[in-house]
Design an enzyme around this catalytic site. Sequence first.
Site, PDB file in Angstrom:
ATOM      1  N   ARG A 137       0.908  -1.611  -0.140  1.00 58.04           N
ATOM      2  CA  ARG A 137      -0.194   0.030  -0.176  1.00 58.04           C
ATOM      3  C   ARG A 137       0.380   1.125  -0.241  1.00 58.04           C
ATOM      4  NH1 ARG A 137      -5.477  -1.349   2.163  1.00 58.04           N
ATOM      5  NH2 ARG A 137      -6.766  -2.610   0.512  1.00 58.04           N
ATOM      6  N   TYR A 147      -2.560  -1.478   6.920  1.00 56.50           N
ATOM      7  CA  TYR A 147      -4.022  -2.560   6.977  1.00 56.50           C
ATOM      8  C   TYR A 147      -4.258  -2.703   8.451  1.00 56.50           C
ATOM      9  CZ  TYR A 147      -3.103  -4.389   1.768  1.00 56.50           C
ATOM     10  OH  TYR A 147      -2.956  -4.638   0.579  1.00 56.50           O
ATOM     11  N   SER A 162      -7.554  -3.467  -3.454  1.00 55.99           N
ATOM     12  CA  SER A 162      -8.290  -2.121  -3.392  1.00 55.99           C
ATOM     13  C   SER A 162      -9.264  -1.702  -4.556  1.00 55.99           C
ATOM     14  CB  SER A 162      -7.703  -0.909  -3.122  1.00 55.99           C
ATOM     15  OG  SER A 162      -6.569  -1.030  -1.986  1.00 55.99           O
ATOM     16  N   GLN A 166      -0.597   2.489  -6.226  1.00 54.58           N
ATOM     17  CA  GLN A 166      -1.674   2.656  -5.979  1.00 54.58           C
ATOM     18  C   GLN A 166      -2.253   1.693  -7.474  1.00 54.58           C
ATOM     19  OE1 GLN A 166      -2.667   6.221  -5.227  1.00 54.58           O
ATOM     20  NE2 GLN A 166      -2.857   6.722  -2.581  1.00 54.58           N
ATOM     21  N   ASP A 217      -2.899  -1.548  -7.696  1.00 52.87           N
ATOM     22  CA  ASP A 217      -3.821  -2.005  -6.035  1.00 52.87           C
ATOM     23  C   ASP A 217      -4.928  -2.991  -6.275  1.00 52.87           C
ATOM     24  OD1 ASP A 217      -4.741  -3.193  -3.590  1.00 52.87           O
ATOM     25  OD2 ASP A 217      -3.733  -0.851  -2.933  1.00 52.87           O
TER      26      ASP A 217
END
Length: 385
Positions: A130, A237, A141, A135, A138
């Site tokens: 993360r 997390y 997500s 990003q 990911d």
Amino acid sequence: MPITVGVVQETFPGERRVALAPSALATLKKAALDLLVQNGAGLAAGFADDAYAEAGAVLLAARDEVFARADIIVQVRALGANPDRWSNDLALMREDQTLIALLEPLAAPDPVRAAAERRINAFALELIPRTTRAQAMDVLSSQANLAGYKAVLLAAEALPKIFPMMMTAAGTITPARVFVIGAGVAGLQAIATARRLGAVTSAYDVRPAVREQVESLGARFVELPLQTHDAQDTSGYARPMDQDFYRRQAELLGELIAEQDVVITTAAVPGQRAPVLITRPMVERMAPGSVIVDLAAERGGNCELTRPGQTLCHKGVQIIGPLNLPATVPVHASQLFARNVAAFILNLVRNGRIQTDADDQIIRETLVAHRGQIVHPRVRQALGL
């Protein structure tokens, strides 16, 4: 010769997504990569073979031919993430071939060992860090966003009330009360969707840092008198807590949950069983007709009564344990997944070669098997190595 990327049809039961949608192929072609696609690979997601051909891919009729010709195989689910059928695909792979997919390497590490024995280089997409640079890659997500959205729709369908306040000649209907446990990506999307539907929405998370995000969506952030300063790990997390913490948390949540029409739970710890946050007595305090949607069902569930893949009714309360919600919206799920995978491939392939540079954090943290060895420390630990 250019690097060749192969896309095959998913074999996990009910999996309708495809690892690369036609819209993602242009960026890969621009990077001088060749694309091979199995006939029908995207049909379940709504993408015809012609769309892949128009995007520059070569269509192949046989699955084994894609495996035979591709340098990189990309899938949504492989190895441990496809528990009943992973071995069929592994048998088609050859030494030094690269596999990129969701692999469940922490919860189901044995297939990673089998891949290492065949000298496959395997990258687990669920281990992408993360970080700002990661990003765009990911997948957890992007897919959790869709799961949070669908969870609210499931709840709205099951609830014997409507979500918004409504003023009519026959009187005023009060809005439904929705409580979201866990304000990660899925939880925040669930909050936003419930608010759009008109529900009075509140949320709780063990990480106080997410308060601002919850309140920015128009929901109330619930604080419990618990010590949570170390509830978040360095990756962003939620960190697993001890049993005393979960016991005290359940006591405090019980009062709140009894007042709700809908409870949506999203609490999960990567590679571990989901913490039980809602006990049987807590469910029994809820009013008949109330609904629980447990997005952690695949990890055993946040509710003690959850049965993965089933909807059950306990003393008038419906408990829904959905599995693989992103696959129920496969068009957008595949498009998002494909953008993540394309970004990952472009980071992996440089100057016409597949890089396994341990200095690159994204590569280092996702590479689980390389040149006959299991190289990821957490996977090695899971295997007792």
